[in-house]
Scaffold this motif. Structure first.
Motif, mmCIF file in Angstrom:
data_model
loop_
_atom_site.group_PDB
_atom_site.id
_atom_site.type_symbol
_atom_site.label_atom_id
_atom_site.label_comp_id
_atom_site.label_asym_id
_atom_site.label_seq_id
_atom_site.Cartn_x
_atom_site.Cartn_y
_atom_site.Cartn_z
ATOM 1 N N THR A 12 0.840 -1.194 0.000
ATOM 2 C CA THR A 12 0.000 0.000 0.000
ATOM 3 C C THR A 12 0.875 1.243 0.000
ATOM 4 O O THR A 12 1.820 1.346 0.792
ATOM 5 N N VAL A 13 0.580 2.183 -0.886
ATOM 6 C CA VAL A 13 1.319 3.446 -0.972
ATOM 7 C C VAL A 13 0.345 4.596 -0.779
ATOM 8 O O VAL A 13 -0.638 4.720 -1.510
ATOM 9 N N TYR A 14 0.601 5.438 0.219
ATOM 10 C CA TYR A 14 -0.146 6.674 0.431
ATOM 11 C C TYR A 14 0.798 7.837 0.129
ATOM 12 O O TYR A 14 1.995 7.777 0.455
ATOM 13 N N TYR A 15 0.257 8.906 -0.455
ATOM 14 C CA TYR A 15 1.096 10.084 -0.687
ATOM 15 C C TYR A 15 0.301 11.366 -0.471
ATOM 16 O O TYR A 15 -0.928 11.385 -0.587
ATOM 17 N N VAL A 16 1.031 12.437 -0.142
ATOM 18 C CA VAL A 16 0.468 13.771 0.041
ATOM 19 C C VAL A 16 1.194 14.716 -0.909
ATOM 20 O O VAL A 16 2.433 14.732 -0.936
ATOM 21 N N MET A 17 0.446 15.486 -1.702
ATOM 22 C CA MET A 17 1.060 16.465 -2.592
ATOM 23 C C MET A 17 1.272 17.781 -1.853
ATOM 24 O O MET A 17 0.403 18.239 -1.110
ATOM 25 N N LYS A 18 2.446 18.380 -2.053
ATOM 26 C CA LYS A 18 2.772 19.689 -1.487
ATOM 27 C C LYS A 18 2.750 20.696 -2.639
ATOM 28 O O LYS A 18 3.709 20.799 -3.385
ATOM 29 N N HIS A 19 1.692 21.405 -2.787
ATOM 30 C CA HIS A 19 1.528 22.303 -3.920
ATOM 31 C C HIS A 19 2.495 23.484 -3.822
ATOM 32 O O HIS A 19 2.594 24.145 -2.792
ATOM 33 N N ASP A 20 3.230 23.716 -4.912
ATOM 34 C CA ASP A 20 4.235 24.787 -4.985
ATOM 35 C C ASP A 20 5.329 24.609 -3.938
ATOM 36 O O ASP A 20 5.979 25.580 -3.530
ATOM 37 N N GLY A 21 5.538 23.374 -3.482
ATOM 38 C CA GLY A 21 6.604 23.102 -2.526
ATOM 39 C C GLY A 21 6.357 23.674 -1.153
ATOM 40 O O GLY A 21 7.273 23.832 -0.348
ATOM 41 N N ALA A 22 5.102 24.001 -0.847
ATOM 42 C CA ALA A 22 4.785 24.654 0.424
ATOM 43 C C ALA A 22 4.975 23.708 1.600
ATOM 44 O O ALA A 22 4.771 22.500 1.491
ATOM 45 N N VAL A 23 5.372 24.267 2.739
ATOM 46 C CA VAL A 23 5.437 23.506 3.980
ATOM 47 C C VAL A 23 4.015 23.308 4.480
ATOM 48 O O VAL A 23 3.245 24.269 4.596
ATOM 49 N N ILE A 24 3.624 22.080 4.754
ATOM 50 C CA ILE A 24 2.256 21.779 5.161
ATOM 51 C C ILE A 24 2.100 21.917 6.669
ATOM 52 O O ILE A 24 2.886 21.370 7.442
#
Length: 219
Positions: A12-24
């Protein structure tokens, strides 16, 4: 979303996108997914991006363990092997790999050894890296395009993350294009937006890939 079928186990692979390289910014409720000692250690990091990426990776790990195996967040102590590869102290039958880059954090968990690498594709000169770490065969492909370089790089990183050997000093001893020096390892491309991403393992029945939109609390 199941994207492949070629062995005996599920990864299982989960991922989170960081739009414009922003710190979440991580919700406080989500932080409770991390055991106290581990959370305190990670929060000592002075670089905000590194701290955020590391925490997200650990949260994704706990999410998969809970969603797939019903394992409690606090029943997942992480230790390091002699080679420095992290493993779950009380669940040695499970394996995981975490990777983060400018625009993404991802985690893979399965019942077989695995290695995951994700890299944001950007336009820069990688020729010195290729000369030092790629075989002649790999250099040829990498020199043709940025995509070619990142394809080779993430394939090689995924392999050494699976074995725990590390990329430095061993990268030219194997060829990810023809499989030389890799034994029965199989490398699978993952479709994560705006990245080059590969997963390496020796056995898997299917790979489920999912984007996580909220880092929410799991009991």
């Amino acid at each position: 979303m199941t994207i492949s079928k070629w062995g005996d186990f599920v990864i299982t692979v989960y991922y989170v996108m960081k739009h414009d390289g922003a710190v979440i910014d991580i919700p406080s409720a989500a932080l409770s997914l991390i055991p106290d000692d581990e959370r305190e250690n990670v929060l000592k990091r002075t670089n905000a991006e590194s701290r955020s990426d590391t925490l997200i990776g650990r949260i994704l790990l706990r999410r998969i363990l809970y969603d797939r195996f019903g394992i409690s967040s606090y029943d997942t102590a992480i230790e390091l092997s002699e080679s420095g590869k992290p493993y779950l102290k009380d669940h040695k039958d499970l394996h995981f790999s975490i990777s983060h880059t400018k625009n993404c954090v991802a985690c893979a968990v399965g019942e077989c050894p695995i290695g995951l690498d994700v890299e944001a594709v950007c336009d820069r000169d990688h020729s010195k890296i290729a000369v030092r770490m790629f075989t002649d065969n790999e250099k040829t492909v990498a020199s043709q395009s940025e995509d070619g370089f990142y394809r080779i790089w993430t394939m090689k990183e995924s392999f050494v993350k699976m074995t725990g050997d590390g990329i430095f000093g061993t990268s030219s001893d194997f060829d990810v294009l023809n499989g030389s020096g890799m034994g029965d390892a199989v490398i699978l491309p993952l479709e994560i937006p705006s990245t080059a991403a590969h997963l390496c393992t020796r056995q898997a029945d299917e790979v489920s890939l999912a984007e996580i939109l909220e880092l929410q609390q799991k009991e």
